[in-house]
Design an enzyme around this catalytic site. Structure first.
Site, PDB file in Angstrom:
ATOM      1  CB  CYS A  68      -3.494  11.156 -13.986  1.00 22.80           C
ATOM      2  SG  CYS A  68      -1.990  11.112 -13.195  1.00 22.80           S
TER       3      CYS A  68
ATOM      4  CG  HIS B 199      -2.529   6.414 -13.932  1.00 19.30           C
ATOM      5  ND1 HIS B 199      -2.745   8.173 -14.699  1.00 19.30           N
ATOM      6  CD2 HIS B 199      -3.221   6.133 -14.576  1.00 19.30           C
ATOM      7  CE1 HIS B 199      -3.666   7.606 -15.387  1.00 19.30           C
ATOM      8  NE2 HIS B 199      -4.303   6.685 -15.496  1.00 19.30           N
TER       9      HIS B 199
ATOM     10  CG  ASP C  84      -7.560   6.519 -17.213  1.00 20.02           C
ATOM     11  OD1 ASP C  84      -7.389   8.044 -16.864  1.00 20.02           O
ATOM     12  OD2 ASP C  84      -6.385   5.999 -16.699  1.00 20.02           O
TER      13      ASP C  84
END
Length: 731
Positions: free
Chosen positions: A261, A288, A305
């Protein structure tokens, strides 16, 4: 068109509805029915501000956005009594809502007081974790890195997809801000397909699976791109040790296109800045990272995202993944901002976990960092930034206390292997879940081109029959047409052009007698043809808006493929050949659709009417029953004589098995059964099945499919359908 946001209060719940008031009251009632199960003929809608009853004569564009739904039911005398009871209950509901809001504020106040005792007074730890990212985001402003990023992107392709996505919503003349937002979403989807998630890297030597062996020392070449950490992996098939440097420089990530990520968000934010979007890196202290971009068309920051390919779903982490958030911080070239309130509806719980420092100390750090970043801004730029900050803070407070949209289902984490996601408690409740909604809005079908394309094939096939063309030759001609359309599709969408050979004797050319029939197809595709100087070829090019051709070409290619398949099953061509499913005339189009649920954004209800095989309507909870309602354009009464359903691209267990088709001529108050089918099986993917109306002659302007079950209700919760085509009698 007037877009409104209505809040419908009913019993113990409130529902938000985005609505185009031009659709009128009857469609609003159907939409309310879809989320409350109160039939339209039992609905009494009251504007809360003045208790005015909403009727067919009411101007929906001007009334209060707060409405109260009363379920009347029964005969008129009973309705009067029921209305009184519901009104009293509504007052009680409002009182309960106020009490819940007061309790929420009280809980937040108590959590804030508790934090003063447990939070560290020193803000050093918080600042230590944030500062490296303040330097990180400045790399996104480097022209060299931006140019390197832009060179790797198929810009024309993404621009075409952006314009087509807007056209599918009926917007053929979007503003610059609308085009920018649509392009940003296509950039997100492209990045999701292009970047690779790494659990354990494959062996550098043989490509087989590897097992982690801990950390190694970075090489000078790795340090040059910020890889201070290097993971080592041993191959399970050979003695090779594979290195996985965790690069922090997005310039290197543009080249490697892989990571977890951190790498995904780092690289994607560079791409966003490369195209001029106001972008910021979002750091979640519970491990994250993602991106936010400011949308001028929406006037607010948008959650993006790249790992998940999800946008504008800020509740994804708390509601979908089950994260226990504490600090969510936005970092950009213009400053640092606490945006935790955008990503939670449980602020009092979040406050109890914010123990690194007090809220006042945290805000002091953010102000210091932001002041540093803005120290060289011109006064007008600084004023604009402060205004945007102020607007955002108001938005965060407003959204924090707004009711959650319970109609939207959010999945657990999709990126990373299953064991890793479970270990992080981010798996969610269902491995196969996805972003879906049980309260889809009324959507307009932009599919007039689909009807025109289908209609254009009948003259072509008729010419084949009249000329007594052998089946093999007819297929050759269709494949030549297909090749030209493929060439056009692969060309630049703004300047599409292709050439078609003409020769009555050559098997590789189009006989000239077919040109008049071909013109209908070209017109349906917003194309024109001109004979070349040698009279031996045609130049086919755009006429009108390029977006119309971009929207229509996939439909024509799918239809040609289907027609060739049908022809290949024939021994010879005759009048019976003109009854192929794709050749039906008078397809109903340009209406509006409402469904019991839909997948977002790829499986929305209108995908069943767009003529493209790879798209589909997907109802996440439809395996044991769901519905879709079609309203005709301008409420025109239509008499259906046939319909066709096509299976979707995968998952045969989700195919519809039993269903009922009904029509209504009184806004959905009563329904007349037009056809009923049981135990239907689609043997193939993209299989089109035709059905005649078993109860013809009924005029209706609303048509409803009630799908009762799917092929295998024990293995799926979903229903999916590739296409629905309705055919009316000749007017």
């Amino acid at each position: 068109m007037v877009a409104r946001k209505f809040v419908i209060r009913h019993e113990d719940s409130s529902y938000g509805i985005d609505y185009d008031t031009e659709n009128g009251l009857e469609v609003l009632q159907i939409q309310i029915f879809s989320i409350t199960s109160v039939p339209p003929d039992e609905q009494k809608i009251v504007a809360e501000d003045d208790d005015r009853v909403v009727s067919d004569e009411t101007d929906l564009a001007s009334i209060s956005g707060k409405l109260r739904l009363l379920s009347t039911g029964g005969i008129s005398e009973e309705k009067s009594e029921g209305t009184s009871g519901k009104s009293e209950k509504s007052d009680a509901e409002m009182l309960q809502s106020d009490e819940e809001f007061a309790r929420m504020l009280q809980a937040e106040e108590e959590a804030m007081m508790f934090q003063q005792y447990v939070a560290a007074q020193d803000s050093g730890e918080f600042e230590r974790r944030i500062r490296p990212y303040v330097s990180q985001v400045l790399m996104y402003e480097d022209p060299v890195r931006q140019e390197a990023a832009r060179k790797t992107i198929p810009k024309d392709e993404l621009e075409e997809k952006a314009l087509v996505s807007l056209a599918k919503e009926g917007n053929f003349e979007p503003s610059k801000d609308e085009k920018d937002y649509a392009f940003l979403l296509q950039l997100l989807f492209w990045f999701k397909r292009s970047f690779r998630w790494v659990n354990e890297p494959s062996c550098d030597y043989c490509g087989n699976k590897t097992i982690g062996q801990g950390m190694g020392n970075p090489l000078t070449s790795e340090l040059a791109y910020g890889a201070n950490r290097v993971e080592l992996y041993r191959c399970t098939s050979c003695p090779t040790i594979t290195r996985f440097p965790r690069y922090n420089d997005p310039l290197k990530l543009v080249e490697t296109k892989r990571g977890r990520c951190g790498e995904w968000a780092n690289c994607f934010t560079l791409y966003c800045r490369s195209f001029g979007y106001d972008s910021r890196l979002i750091m979640d202290f519970t491990d994250h990272v993602w991106t936010e971009c400011f949308s001028h068309s929406l006037g607010r920051w948008i959650h993006l995202d790249p790992c998940e390919g999800v946008y504008d779903k800020p509740m994804l982490y708390e509601k979908g993944w089950g994260k226990k958030l504490n600090y969510v911080t936005a970092i950009s070239k213009d400053g640092v901002c606490d945006v935790t309130k955008r990503y939670t509806k449980k602020w009092n719980e979040v406050l109890s976990r914010r123990t690194l420092t007090t809220e006042s100390s945290l805000q002091a750090v953010l102000r210091t960092l932001t002041t540093e970043r803005r120290s060289r801004c011109m006064s007008e730029v600084l004023s604009a930034l402060k205004l945007r900050d102020s607007n955002e803070q108001e938005e965060l407070e407003r959204n924090l206390h707004s009711p959650d949209d319970n109609s939207v289902s959010l999945p657990g984490r999709q990126s990373g292997d299953k064991e890793w996601r479970i270990l992080r408690s981010e798996f969610g409740s269902d491995e196969n879940s996805s972003v879906s909604s049980s309260s889809c809005p009324v959507r307009t079908c932009v599919d007039n081109h689909v009807t025109n394309i289908y209609d254009s094939f009948l003259p072509i096939l008729t010419q084949f029959v009249e000329d007594d063309l052998p089946v093999a030759r007819a297929i050759e001609v269709l494949n030549m047409i297909k090749k030209v359309l493929v060439d056009l599709k692969n060309a630049s969408f703004k300047t599409r052009k292709a050439r078609l050979s003409l020769d009555s004797d050559s098997s590789s050319s189009i006989p000239e007698q077919f040109l008049p029939a071909l013109e209908g197809l070209l017109l349906a595709l917003s194309l024109k043809s001109e004979k070349d100087a040698d009279d031996k070829s045609l130049t086919i090019s755009l006429v009108g808006e390029p977006t119309k051709t971009a929207l229509a070409l996939p439909v024509a290619l799918d239809a040609l493929k289907e027609l060739v398949t049908d022809l290949s099953k024939c021994q010879n061509l005759n009048k019976d050949s003109l009854s192929f499913p794709i050749l039906k005339q008078n397809r109903v189009c340009s209406g509006s659709v409402l469904a019991s649920g839909e997948e977002l954004p790829s499986g929305i209800a209108t995908a069943a009417f767009d003529g493209i095989q790879e798209s589909k309507w997907e109802e996440p909870n439809g395996a044991k029953g769901c519905w879709i309602v079609y309203k005709t354009l301008y409420n025109q009464m239509q008499q259906l004589i046939a319909y066709e359903l096509m299976s979707a691209n995968d998952a045969p267990e989700r195919d519809p098995k039993d269903w009922v088709l009904e029509g209504s001529s009184d806004s959905g108050s009563t329904w007349h059964v037009l056809d009923k089918q049981t135990c239907q099986v689609f043997e193939e993917r993209f299989q089109r099945k035709s059905y005649k109306i078993t109860s013809p002659g009924f005029q209706a302007n609303l048509f409803r499919f009630r799908f009762l079950c799917v092929r295998d209700v024990n293995s799926t919760s979903r229903l999916q359908l590739g296409s629905i085509d309705l055919y009316r009698s000749q007017q």
